[in-house]
Design an enzyme around this catalytic site. Structure first.
Site, PDB file in Angstrom:
ATOM      1  N   GLU A 265     -37.149  38.798  84.313  1.00 19.76           N
ATOM      2  CA  GLU A 265     -36.892  37.933  83.313  1.00 19.76           C
ATOM      3  C   GLU A 265     -35.405  37.557  83.194  1.00 19.76           C
ATOM      4  O   GLU A 265     -34.515  38.685  83.505  1.00 19.76           O
ATOM      5  CB  GLU A 265     -37.016  38.495  81.873  1.00 19.76           C
ATOM      6  CG  GLU A 265     -36.741  37.816  80.560  1.00 19.76           C
ATOM      7  CD  GLU A 265     -37.339  38.301  79.369  1.00 19.76           C
ATOM      8  OE1 GLU A 265     -38.466  38.618  79.230  1.00 19.76           O
ATOM      9  OE2 GLU A 265     -36.277  38.342  78.434  1.00 19.76           O
TER      10      GLU A 265
ATOM     11  N   ALA B  72     -46.108  33.993  66.137  1.00 16.26           N
ATOM     12  CA  ALA B  72     -46.564  33.859  67.552  1.00 16.26           C
ATOM     13  C   ALA B  72     -48.125  33.520  67.816  1.00 16.26           C
ATOM     14  O   ALA B  72     -48.472  32.566  68.530  1.00 16.26           O
ATOM     15  CB  ALA B  72     -46.154  34.973  68.511  1.00 16.26           C
TER      16      ALA B  72
HETATM   17  P1  FAD Z   1     -44.877  37.594  66.141  1.00 11.42           P
HETATM   18  O1  FAD Z   1     -45.957  38.247  66.868  1.00 11.42           O
HETATM   19  O2  FAD Z   1     -45.014  36.385  65.284  1.00 11.42           O
HETATM   20  O3  FAD Z   1     -44.303  38.962  65.028  1.00 11.42           O
HETATM   21  C1  FAD Z   1     -43.108  38.863  64.534  1.00 11.42           C
HETATM   22  C2  FAD Z   1     -43.427  40.012  63.013  1.00 11.42           C
HETATM   23  O4  FAD Z   1     -44.441  39.205  62.328  1.00 11.42           O
HETATM   24  C3  FAD Z   1     -43.960  41.164  63.540  1.00 11.42           C
HETATM   25  O5  FAD Z   1     -43.382  42.159  62.634  1.00 11.42           O
HETATM   26  C4  FAD Z   1     -45.595  41.015  63.475  1.00 11.42           C
HETATM   27  O6  FAD Z   1     -46.104  42.343  63.066  1.00 11.42           O
HETATM   28  C5  FAD Z   1     -45.626  39.917  62.227  1.00 11.42           C
HETATM   29  N1  FAD Z   1     -46.674  39.308  62.288  1.00 11.42           N
HETATM   30  C6  FAD Z   1     -47.136  38.659  63.320  1.00 11.42           C
HETATM   31  N2  FAD Z   1     -48.384  37.841  63.209  1.00 11.42           N
HETATM   32  C7  FAD Z   1     -48.605  37.853  61.771  1.00 11.42           C
HETATM   33  C8  FAD Z   1     -49.503  37.327  60.821  1.00 11.42           C
HETATM   34  N3  FAD Z   1     -50.325  36.459  61.459  1.00 11.42           N
HETATM   35  N4  FAD Z   1     -49.140  37.486  59.669  1.00 11.42           N
HETATM   36  C9  FAD Z   1     -48.372  38.275  59.160  1.00 11.42           C
HETATM   37  N5  FAD Z   1     -47.547  38.889  59.918  1.00 11.42           N
HETATM   38  C10 FAD Z   1     -47.535  38.480  61.140  1.00 11.42           C
HETATM   39  N6  FAD Z   1     -36.814  35.786  71.569  1.00 11.42           N
HETATM   40  C11 FAD Z   1     -36.267  34.609  71.734  1.00 11.42           C
HETATM   41  O7  FAD Z   1     -35.673  33.957  70.818  1.00 11.42           O
HETATM   42  N7  FAD Z   1     -36.425  33.968  72.955  1.00 11.42           N
HETATM   43  C12 FAD Z   1     -37.035  34.500  74.048  1.00 11.42           C
HETATM   44  O8  FAD Z   1     -37.245  33.936  75.095  1.00 11.42           O
HETATM   45  C13 FAD Z   1     -37.385  35.782  73.790  1.00 11.42           C
HETATM   46  N8  FAD Z   1     -38.369  36.546  74.691  1.00 11.42           N
HETATM   47  C14 FAD Z   1     -38.959  37.535  74.473  1.00 11.42           C
HETATM   48  C15 FAD Z   1     -39.638  38.349  75.494  1.00 11.42           C
HETATM   49  C16 FAD Z   1     -40.325  39.377  75.337  1.00 11.42           C
HETATM   50  C17 FAD Z   1     -41.143  39.960  76.662  1.00 11.42           C
HETATM   51  C18 FAD Z   1     -40.176  40.051  74.231  1.00 11.42           C
HETATM   52  C19 FAD Z   1     -40.915  41.444  73.967  1.00 11.42           C
HETATM   53  C20 FAD Z   1     -39.408  39.572  72.906  1.00 11.42           C
HETATM   54  C21 FAD Z   1     -38.743  38.121  73.205  1.00 11.42           C
HETATM   55  N9  FAD Z   1     -38.127  37.657  72.238  1.00 11.42           N
HETATM   56  C22 FAD Z   1     -37.587  36.388  72.415  1.00 11.42           C
HETATM   57  C23 FAD Z   1     -37.959  38.198  70.843  1.00 11.42           C
HETATM   58  C24 FAD Z   1     -38.943  37.756  69.849  1.00 11.42           C
HETATM   59  O9  FAD Z   1     -38.763  36.449  69.757  1.00 11.42           O
HETATM   60  C25 FAD Z   1     -38.566  38.668  68.526  1.00 11.42           C
HETATM   61  O10 FAD Z   1     -38.884  40.041  68.921  1.00 11.42           O
HETATM   62  C26 FAD Z   1     -39.254  38.041  67.501  1.00 11.42           C
HETATM   63  O11 FAD Z   1     -38.572  38.790  66.317  1.00 11.42           O
HETATM   64  C27 FAD Z   1     -40.736  38.251  67.317  1.00 11.42           C
HETATM   65  O12 FAD Z   1     -41.451  37.743  68.170  1.00 11.42           O
HETATM   66  P2  FAD Z   1     -42.777  37.726  68.518  1.00 11.42           P
HETATM   67  O13 FAD Z   1     -43.404  36.622  69.150  1.00 11.42           O
HETATM   68  O14 FAD Z   1     -43.385  39.173  68.594  1.00 11.42           O
HETATM   69  O15 FAD Z   1     -43.579  37.438  66.787  1.00 11.42           O
END
Ligand code: FAD
Length: 289
Positions: free
Chosen positions: A17, A127
């Site tokens: 990455e 997400a």
């Molecule tokens: P989600 O899956 O939406 O989760 C976020 C929070 O909401 C969690 O606490 C989860 O438990 C909760 N949640 C999820 N779905 C629901 C629902 N339906 N109802 C209620 N609560 C819910 N960030 C960037 O800005 N750019 C990047 O390029 C980037 N790349 C990354 C790559 C990897 C491999 C990782 C691990 C992280 C990356 N991040 C990046 C960071 C990421 O955007 C953050 O960690 C962010 O805070 C959460 O993203 P997520 O997709 O896990 O969110």
């Protein structure tokens, strides 16, 4: 290659990455490093999407360049902060038209200076909603989603976080890429719990080789990953010696990867911080060919 096709039995899926550099010097250095990473034959190289949506077209351009220069699949990270639903569709169509193989579908972190995630008006909240949109309207993409062995910082507990992870996988995530971690026990517990609640896609550990102490302190304080006290103490004792810090980081990552490999991981996703040297040493030591 799409993410769903990478982790076949008997195959090992290596991925790296990178992030879009902020300066032209960073740009030039990036291509030297990516060239060296490409020689390690990763299944893909991914490029992050800037916090708050700050690298909108840059991520796609870098991914396209990786695919063109090195004939390697690229994975473009994309977040719900990319705009309204219409703007998200526009970006996904651009990525599709440029031939990008995979999307890492994320909610995104708030931009600098903002402490909480704020949903874009007319946009998406989590997400899983982005995965659903991609799966329904852009089925050509492979989809990666993020997982948190030490739980997402906003989640009340790991249980709740895993239920939310399952939503992303059920919506169409092809593999889970974990947040960086240094304690393999937390990853193995996470993997077991994923299995128990029916998350059956490959769980790929995210490994960040430490390059220097100041940088890793900053990164772990932002993402919530725990830095083991013994490792932190060793790095602190070598504060005046950059080479020693680098060696401590590489040696630690070698041990961490070796242990994970013995426990049957299907791949490793390296957070390379735009530098190839640590991964070259780690993978050579591990006998990667
Ligand atoms: P989600 O899956 O939406 O989760 C976020 C929070 O909401 C969690 O606490 C989860 O438990 C909760 N949640 C999820 N779905 C629901 C629902 N339906 N109802 C209620 N609560 C819910 N960030 C960037 O800005 N750019 C990047 O390029 C980037 N790349 C990354 C790559 C990897 C491999 C990782 C691990 C992280 C990356 N991040 C990046 C960071 C990421 O955007 C953050 O960690 C962010 O805070 C959460 O993203 P997520 O997709 O896990 O969110």
């Amino acid at each position: 290659m799409r993410i769903g096709e990478i982790y076949r039995p008997g195959e090992f899926g290596l991925s790296f990455e990178i992030f879009p550099p902020k300066t032209s010097d960073g740009d030039a250095a990036l291509w030297d490093n990516v060239e060296r990473l490409a020689l390690l034959r990763p299944a893909f190289i991914s490029c992050t999407y800037g916090a708050g949506g700050s690298t909108r077209t840059r991520t796609v351009e870098l991914c396209q360049e990786i695919q063109k220069r090195f004939s390697l699949p690229a994975t473009a990270h994309f977040t719900c902060l990319g705009g309204t639903r219409a703007e998200l569709r526009e970006w996904l169509a651009l990525a599709r038209d440029r031939g990008i193989a995979n999307i890492m579908a994320l909610r995104g972190d708030p931009p600098a200076g903002q402490s909480e995630f704020r949903q874009v008006v007319g946009g998406l909240k989590n997400a899983n909603e982005l995965v659903t949109l991609i799966k329904a309207e852009f089925p050509e993409f492979g989809i990666g989603v993020a997982g948190y062995p030490e739980k997402h910082p906003e989640a009340a507990d790991l249980e709740v976080d895993l239920v939310n992870l399952k939503r992303k996988v059920s919506a169409g995530g092809d593999a889970v890429y974990t947040q960086l971690f240094f304690d393999n026990a937390s990853f193995l517990r996470f993997r077991d719990r994923c299995d128990k609640i029916g998350i059956k896609v490959p769980i790929i550990p995210g490994i960040m080789p430490i390059l220097n102490f100041a940088q890793i302190k900053r990164i772990t304080s932002m993402c919530g990953a725990a830095l083991p006290p013994g490792l932190a103490n060793r790095l602190e004792a070598a504060q005046e010696d950059k080479d020693a810090q680098f060696k401590i980081g590489v040696d630690f990552a070698i041990g961490q990867c070796q242990d994970l490999l013995e426990r049957g991981i299907p791949g490793i996703h390296f957070y390379v911080l735009n530098r190839s040297q640590a991964c070259e040493t780690i993978l050579t030591t591990l006998g990667h060919r």
